[in-house]
Each structure stands twice: as C-alpha cells, then as structure tokens.
Write an enzyme that holds these catalytic residues in place. Structure first.
Site, PDB file in Angstrom:
ATOM      1  N   MET A 132       0.833  -1.214   0.066  1.00  0.00           N
ATOM      2  CA  MET A 132      -0.139  -0.094   0.140  1.00  0.00           C
ATOM      3  C   MET A 132       0.908   1.201  -0.060  1.00  0.00           C
ATOM      4  SD  MET A 132      -3.327  -1.052   2.088  1.00  0.00           S
ATOM      5  CE  MET A 132      -2.752  -0.828   3.661  1.00  0.00           C
ATOM      6  N   ALA A 174       3.992   3.915   1.038  1.00  0.00           N
ATOM      7  CA  ALA A 174       4.897   4.392   2.176  1.00  0.00           C
ATOM      8  C   ALA A 174       5.978   3.299   2.311  1.00  0.00           C
ATOM      9  CB  ALA A 174       3.931   4.763   3.287  1.00  0.00           C
ATOM     10  N   LEU A 175       6.572   3.089   1.271  1.00  0.00           N
ATOM     11  CA  LEU A 175       7.718   1.955   1.591  1.00  0.00           C
ATOM     12  C   LEU A 175       8.690   2.091   2.425  1.00  0.00           C
ATOM     13  CD1 LEU A 175       8.015   1.223  -2.060  1.00  0.00           C
ATOM     14  CD2 LEU A 175       6.228   0.413  -0.572  1.00  0.00           C
ATOM     15  N   HIS A 176       9.307   1.030   3.337  1.00  0.00           N
ATOM     16  CA  HIS A 176      10.118   1.113   4.375  1.00  0.00           C
ATOM     17  C   HIS A 176      11.088  -0.012   3.858  1.00  0.00           C
ATOM     18  CE1 HIS A 176       7.702  -1.873   6.477  1.00  0.00           C
ATOM     19  NE2 HIS A 176       6.746  -1.075   6.164  1.00  0.00           N
ATOM     20  N   GLY A 198      10.908  -2.813   5.452  1.00  0.00           N
ATOM     21  CA  GLY A 198      10.415  -4.041   5.726  1.00  0.00           C
ATOM     22  C   GLY A 198       9.941  -4.659   4.208  1.00  0.00           C
ATOM     23  N   HIS A 199       9.313  -3.759   3.562  1.00  0.00           N
ATOM     24  CA  HIS A 199       8.809  -3.822   1.974  1.00  0.00           C
ATOM     25  C   HIS A 199      10.235  -4.196   1.217  1.00  0.00           C
ATOM     26  CE1 HIS A 199       5.649  -0.689   3.513  1.00  0.00           C
ATOM     27  NE2 HIS A 199       4.986  -2.107   2.954  1.00  0.00           N
ATOM     28  N   GLN A 215     -10.363  -2.754   2.442  1.00  0.00           N
ATOM     29  CA  GLN A 215     -10.037  -3.205   3.437  1.00  0.00           C
ATOM     30  C   GLN A 215      -9.856  -2.449   4.722  1.00  0.00           C
ATOM     31  OE1 GLN A 215      -5.825  -4.339   1.522  1.00  0.00           O
ATOM     32  NE2 GLN A 215      -5.147  -3.939   3.521  1.00  0.00           N
ATOM     33  N   LYS A 254       4.948 -10.078   9.509  1.00  0.00           N
ATOM     34  CA  LYS A 254       4.428  -9.081  10.173  1.00  0.00           C
ATOM     35  C   LYS A 254       2.951  -9.027  10.185  1.00  0.00           C
ATOM     36  CE  LYS A 254       3.884  -4.306  11.361  1.00  0.00           C
ATOM     37  NZ  LYS A 254       2.643  -4.269  10.874  1.00  0.00           N
ATOM     38  N   GLN A 304      -2.919 -12.257   8.056  1.00  0.00           N
ATOM     39  CA  GLN A 304      -2.997 -11.922   6.563  1.00  0.00           C
ATOM     40  C   GLN A 304      -2.349 -12.953   5.748  1.00  0.00           C
ATOM     41  OE1 GLN A 304      -2.833  -7.853   4.664  1.00  0.00           O
ATOM     42  NE2 GLN A 304      -0.840  -8.275   4.255  1.00  0.00           N
TER      43      GLN A 304
END
Ligand code: AMP
Length: 281
Positions: free
Chosen positions: A30, A32-34, A36-37, A61, A149, A153
């Site tokens: 979605m 706002a990448l960090h 983790g992505h 969602q 994380k 899901q």
C-alpha cells in the site's frame, strides 16, 4: 522501471515477459515504503527474473475511514526506493481502475474471520482477499511475497490460494524491525516523538512472552501481558492472543514440540499497531 497505472498496459507488458519465459516475483503493497517492504522486494528480485510491485491503498480493506484517510501516501519517494531495488514494473492503479464495478464476490475464511484481526476489523480480510485475487489475476506472478509482520493476513492469503487453486507460490518473509525492535510499518510515521519512544514496548513484551512460554500457562501469560501494558497509560491494547501458528486459532494451552504465534494489536495515540512473535515450544 515501468510505472503503469492501467490493467491493460500491465497485462500487455507482463504478457511479453511471460512469453520470454521469465519468472515473475510480485510484492503487493500500500506504499509508504520502508525497509520491511524493500526486504521482500530484494528477495523477490533474487528469486525471480522480473520484479513487479503494486502500490494501491485498498479502500475496501479499511473498516475505519479515518485510518484510510490518514494512511500515508508518498509515491514520489516510493518510486526512488523501488529504483534502488531494481524493480522492473510498478503497478499503481486508481480506485476506478481496480474497482470499475461494485464488488459482488464474497470471501469467507471461516474461523480466521472471527479471531484477532478478523474479529476486530470486520470485513478486513474480505477486502484483502478481493484485492489480492484481482492483483494475482492481473499480474499472474510465479511467486508472491508477504511479510510475517501481518501473520494472520499471510494465513488468509494462503487460504485464498488454496481455496481458488491459484497457480502462485506464497513466500513468507520475516518481520524487519528498527534497531529498538519496533516492527517497521507505514503507520509508524504517524507516531509523534513520545509515542515512537513508547512503541518498542510491544515487541519487548512479546519477547518476554516467548521466554515465559516455556514455564507459564497461557492464562498466566495473558494476565502478565495485560499487567505489563497497564503500566503504560498511552498504550491501549486491543487484543493479545497466543495462537496455533498453522491454523492461527487462539489456544488456552500449549504443547511441547508445537509452533505458536503470540499476536498483539494496540493503539498508541491514534495509531493502531500490530506485532507478533513465533514461539517454537
Ligand atoms: P502493506 O504495505 O503494509 O500492505 O505491506 C505490504 C507487505 O509488506 C505485506 O506483505 C506486509 O506483511 C509486508 N510488511 C510490512 N511491514 C513489514 C515488516 N516490518 N517486515 C516484513 N514485511 C513487512
């Protein structure tokens, strides 16, 4: 890197990629990448010939309109980050492109819908399943990468793939954390300075839960966890459960030799955070 906003163009480009017999690795996000992505993307790039990332804040969602409205949108800097991991194609559709017609399909994940995230965010997993199924149909990846994380899901996506016999391998990737243990999340950006300082308490408490799991009963551990967070006025826990790691069903007792996952959701200020830890007994 191709930046594509329509289903038609994405299909055209990826049809060509498949015709060249190249494998496609896919990371749905979605934005706002960090880190983790990016970790998922590096792995997907390593294990496949061609990397596709989607950026789409999926309205169906969200069961809380304020959460949807405040969800960070940072497309420009996301694109720079995608270049840095040698992403080949980013699919960034509008809402109309993804949902030209009202959604009529209805996914039901049985008990998964009734516990933890399913219970506290009614309709959330249905919305996740609808978008993931659509994205898989459009992109037709060989492998799709999801973070532990969002443990429940991940189980929902595995169930979807099973239910619909989808020809895609779901690859589970470990949670990436900040140095102080806080699980990376796009929502962390919304924490103010004090809240950010407090947030690592969630993971610190989960680590203690993991130690306690070898000597205490589940009810005792739950009591301990509740007490632990009571000490922090600015943290409002929503749930804490220890669940079977395969079925994701909360348990009242644990058995040696089995795998569990301790899951927490809590509000810090206006920000809802989730985290979990795996317990191999
Ligand atoms: P999101 O953009 O939050 O929908 O996340 C997109 C994907 O990145 C999902 O599969 C998440 O589980 C995964 N993800 C998000 N945060 C992390 C993290 N800290 N570590 C590993 N994976 C993550």
């Amino acid at each position: 890197m191709e930046i594509v906003h329509t289903v038609e163009n994405t299909r055209k480009i990826l049809g060509q990629v498949s015709a060249e017999d190249k494998s496609i690795g896919f990371v749905p996000t979605m934005g706002a990448l960090h880190e983790g992505h990016l970790d998922l993307m590096r792995r997907a790039k390593e294990e496949n010939d061609y990397l596709v990332v989607s950026i789409f804040v999926n309205p169906i969602q969200f069961n809380n309109s304020e959460d949807l409205e405040k969800y960070p949108r940072t497309l420009e800097s996301d694109i720079e980050k995608l270049e840095s991991v040698s992403c080949d194609l980013v699919f960034n559709p509008s809402e109309e492109e993804m949902y030209p017609e009202p959604v009529t399909v209805k996914y039901n994940f049985g008990k998964l819908d009734l516990v933890m995230e399913g219970k506290h965010r009614p309709g959330h997993f249905h919305g996740v399943a609808v978008v993931v199924k659509k994205l898989f149909d459009i992109i037709q990846p060989d492998r799709a990468y999801f973070g532990q994380k969002d443990y429940q899901q991940l189980k929902v996506v595995e169930a979807l793939v099973n239910k619909e016999s989808l020809p895609v391998d779901v690859v589970a990737c470990p949670t990436v954390r900040e140095d102080d243990g806080l699980a990376m999340s796009s929502r962390n950006e919304r924490l103010d300075e004090e809240e950010r300082e407090l947030a690592p308490v969630l993971y610190q408490s989960l680590k203690e839960v993991k130690d306690l799991a070898y000597k205490e009963s589940v009810p005792e551990i739950k009591k301990w966890f509740e007490k632990q967070l009571e000490g922090y006025n600015d943290i409002q826990p929503e749930y804490f459960e220890i669940a079977d790691a395969i079925s994701c069903m909360p348990v009242d007792e644990m058995q040696k030799g089995k795998k569990y996952v301790a899951c927490v959701a809590a509000h810090i200020g206006n920000v809802r955070l989730i985290d979990n830890i795996i317990i191999n007994l």
